[in-house]
Design a protein around this motif. Structure first.
Motif, short mmCIF file in Angstrom:
data_model
loop_
_atom_site.label_atom_id
_atom_site.label_comp_id
_atom_site.label_asym_id
_atom_site.label_seq_id
_atom_site.Cartn_x
_atom_site.Cartn_y
_atom_site.Cartn_z
N VAL A 21 8.25 -17.79 2.53
CA VAL A 21 7.54 -19.01 2.97
C VAL A 21 7.88 -20.17 2.05
O VAL A 21 8.14 -21.30 2.51
CB VAL A 21 6.02 -18.75 2.99
CG1 VAL A 21 5.26 -20.06 3.20
CG2 VAL A 21 5.66 -17.75 4.07
N GLU A 22 7.89 -19.92 0.74
CA GLU A 22 8.25 -20.97 -0.21
C GLU A 22 9.68 -21.44 0.01
O GLU A 22 9.98 -22.64 -0.11
CB GLU A 22 8.08 -20.45 -1.65
CG GLU A 22 6.67 -20.51 -2.18
CD GLU A 22 5.74 -19.44 -1.65
OE1 GLU A 22 4.59 -19.39 -2.05
OE2 GLU A 22 6.17 -18.64 -0.80
N VAL A 23 10.57 -20.52 0.33
CA VAL A 23 11.96 -20.90 0.61
C VAL A 23 12.03 -21.78 1.85
O VAL A 23 12.77 -22.77 1.88
CB VAL A 23 12.84 -19.64 0.79
CG1 VAL A 23 14.28 -20.04 1.09
CG2 VAL A 23 12.80 -18.77 -0.46
N PHE A 24 11.23 -21.46 2.85
CA PHE A 24 11.16 -22.31 4.05
C PHE A 24 10.77 -23.73 3.70
O PHE A 24 11.38 -24.70 4.18
CB PHE A 24 10.13 -21.75 5.04
CG PHE A 24 10.66 -20.70 5.96
CD1 PHE A 24 11.84 -20.88 6.65
CD2 PHE A 24 9.96 -19.52 6.15
CE1 PHE A 24 12.33 -19.91 7.51
CE2 PHE A 24 10.43 -18.54 7.02
CZ PHE A 24 11.62 -18.74 7.69
N PHE A 25 9.74 -23.89 2.88
CA PHE A 25 9.27 -25.22 2.53
C PHE A 25 10.33 -25.98 1.73
O PHE A 25 10.50 -27.20 1.89
CB PHE A 25 7.98 -25.13 1.73
CG PHE A 25 6.79 -24.62 2.52
CD1 PHE A 25 6.76 -24.75 3.89
CD2 PHE A 25 5.72 -24.01 1.89
CE1 PHE A 25 5.68 -24.29 4.64
CE2 PHE A 25 4.62 -23.56 2.62
CZ PHE A 25 4.61 -23.69 4.00
N LEU A 26 11.04 -25.29 0.87
CA LEU A 26 12.10 -25.91 0.09
C LEU A 26 13.21 -26.44 1.00
O LEU A 26 13.67 -27.58 0.86
CB LEU A 26 12.66 -24.89 -0.90
CG LEU A 26 13.63 -25.36 -1.99
CD1 LEU A 26 12.98 -26.42 -2.86
CD2 LEU A 26 14.08 -24.17 -2.84
N ILE A 27 13.60 -25.62 1.97
CA ILE A 27 14.63 -26.03 2.93
C ILE A 27 14.11 -27.17 3.79
O ILE A 27 14.85 -28.12 4.11
CB ILE A 27 15.05 -24.84 3.81
CG1 ILE A 27 15.71 -23.75 2.96
CG2 ILE A 27 15.99 -25.28 4.93
CD1 ILE A 27 15.99 -22.47 3.72
N SER A 28 12.85 -27.12 4.16
CA SER A 28 12.27 -28.14 5.05
C SER A 28 12.33 -29.52 4.41
O SER A 28 12.67 -30.51 5.08
CB SER A 28 10.83 -27.78 5.39
OG SER A 28 10.27 -28.73 6.27
#
Length: 407
Positions: free
Chosen positions: A71-78
């Motif tokens: 989830v944290e990786v998703f936010f970073l990419i977002s």
């Protein structure tokens, strides 16, 4: 590596600029993040299993129990992708792009998941269909309504980021405004826990804000060049993110486990994003990565409660490892079908309809009302001007403007 020249920093692009290559590695990283969450739900939670997952996956679970970091990786990419996709766009373009991108697959996933857990309520059941209808808005958390699928809480976090960044988009995205946004939002996230303001905590969540901020800073490095200021933003964001990892571990596990593996995964995600920002992966243009990225969103939307329901039904007939592997393969196939049959066609129609609506709003907002005197009262009356219909001769003898995409 591709860095901009000095003139681009102030929002003045060069006369000739070659189009940047697609960052295919981002698509691959997005799928990796999704699979981390999927495996976490299937092997690290009790879910549809009839016993504790430590007994089902005694070795595998020591690794997969940290899969929530996806989830944290998703936010970073977002943060990276949203900043990239809004450059040079108007607020209307941004709204159309986001709505047509995230809602079609989401609507389908809500209805599909609700249907499955209604027919087979062993893992989760639907309280009533008012809850399902509220979920279609994607802002159900604001009304205190539970999510039809457990992963939807992250979408509300994303939406809040879109709303805040829309302020930057509305005023025109520039290097300075992005840096200012990162600074203000970071300060708000740091102050929020001790402020006593629920409103501030809602719009500047300390656990997740640093990932979006770091993503924006990484994109500025990629588009322009790395500077001490941008590295400072990334470093502060990383330190704040690492500080919040123990709470995330505690929230996602029922027993006390080491936090250092989760911190190491967060640090690795920042390092990978830094390498992407600096252009080290620009030459990787494998086409299958683009397809992998397209599967990520629908896979994320449908996997949890539907997958757990399938596990509950088949756990006595298929061994755990083949069951999980086969289920992931089925979910990837379903995600591809949703992308091809729902996300793309419905998104295209929705985008066209919204573009027409935006164009109509722009056209009507630029035409002043006609002032005509009322002979009886002597007052001046404002009348809306009459717009010629498409292809209807206007008073000037010209052809009226159409309402299609071509204007």
């Amino acid at each position: 590596m591709r860095f901009a020249r000095r003139g681009e920093l102030d929002g003045a692009p060069l006369a000739v600029r070659r189009p940047a290559p697609r960052l295919a590695v981002l698509d691959g990283l997005r799928l990796v993040a999704a699979l981390m969450v999927v495996v976490f739900h299937y092997t690290a939670l009790r879910g549809g299993w009839d016993q504790h997952p430590d007994k089902v996956f005694p070795v595998l679970r020591t690794v997969t129990r940290y899969g929530f970091v996806g989830v944290e990786v998703f936010f970073l990419i977002s943060g990276f992708v949203i900043c990239m996709s809004t450059w040079g766009r108007s607020l209307g373009d941004f709204v159309v792009s986001r709505v047509s991108r995230i809602y079609p697959a989401y609507w389908f996933a809500v209805l599909l998941t609700a249907g499955v857990i209604t027919l087979w309520p062993q893992v989760r059941s639907v309280e009533n269909w008012d809850v399902v209808l509220t979920n279609l808005t994607m802002v159900q958390e604001a009304f205190g309504v539970w999510d039809v699928d457990g992963v939807y809480w992250t979408l509300f976090i994303e939406l809040k980021f879109y709303v805040l960044f829309a302020i930057v988009v509305a005023t025109g995205v520039t290097y300075r405004k992005c840096v200012l946004f990162c600074g203000v939002w970071t300060v708000a996230a740091v102050v929020a826990p001790q402020s006593g303001s629920k409103l501030l905590e809602m719009w500047a969540p300390t656990l997740y804000t640093p990932y979006f901020v770091a993503g924006i800073a990484f994109y500025l490095m990629h588009r322009f060049k790395p500077t001490a200021l941008l590295w400072a933003i990334v470093t502060v964001s990383l330190l704040i993110a690492l500080h919040g990892v123990p709470k995330r571990v505690a929230d996602n596990t029922n027993n006390s486990i080491p936090t250092w593996p989760a911190k190491l995964m967060v640090f690795a995600a920042f390092v990978i994003m830094a390498l992407i920002a600096l252009g080290y992966f620009d030459r990787i243009q494998w086409r299958w990565l683009t397809t992998a990225g397209a599967l990520t969103y629908p896979l994320y939307l449908i996997h949890q409660y539907i997958g757990m329901t399938v596990i509950h039904g088949l756990r006595s007939h298929i061994p755990p490892y083949p069951l999980v592997a086969g289920l992931i393969a089925v979910m990837l196939t379903a995600a591809w079908l949703i992308h091809r049959c729902v996300e793309r066609p419905v998104g295209k129609r929705l985008r066209r309809a919204m573009q027409q609506g935006m164009e109509e709003m722009r056209r009507n907002s630029t035409v002043p009302a006609l002032r005509t005197p009322d002979p009886q009262s002597g007052l001046t009356i404002l009348q809306e001007p009459r717009h010629p219909k498409p292809f209807e001769p206007a008073e000037s003898g010209r052809v009226g403007a159409g309402t299609g995409d071509g204007g």
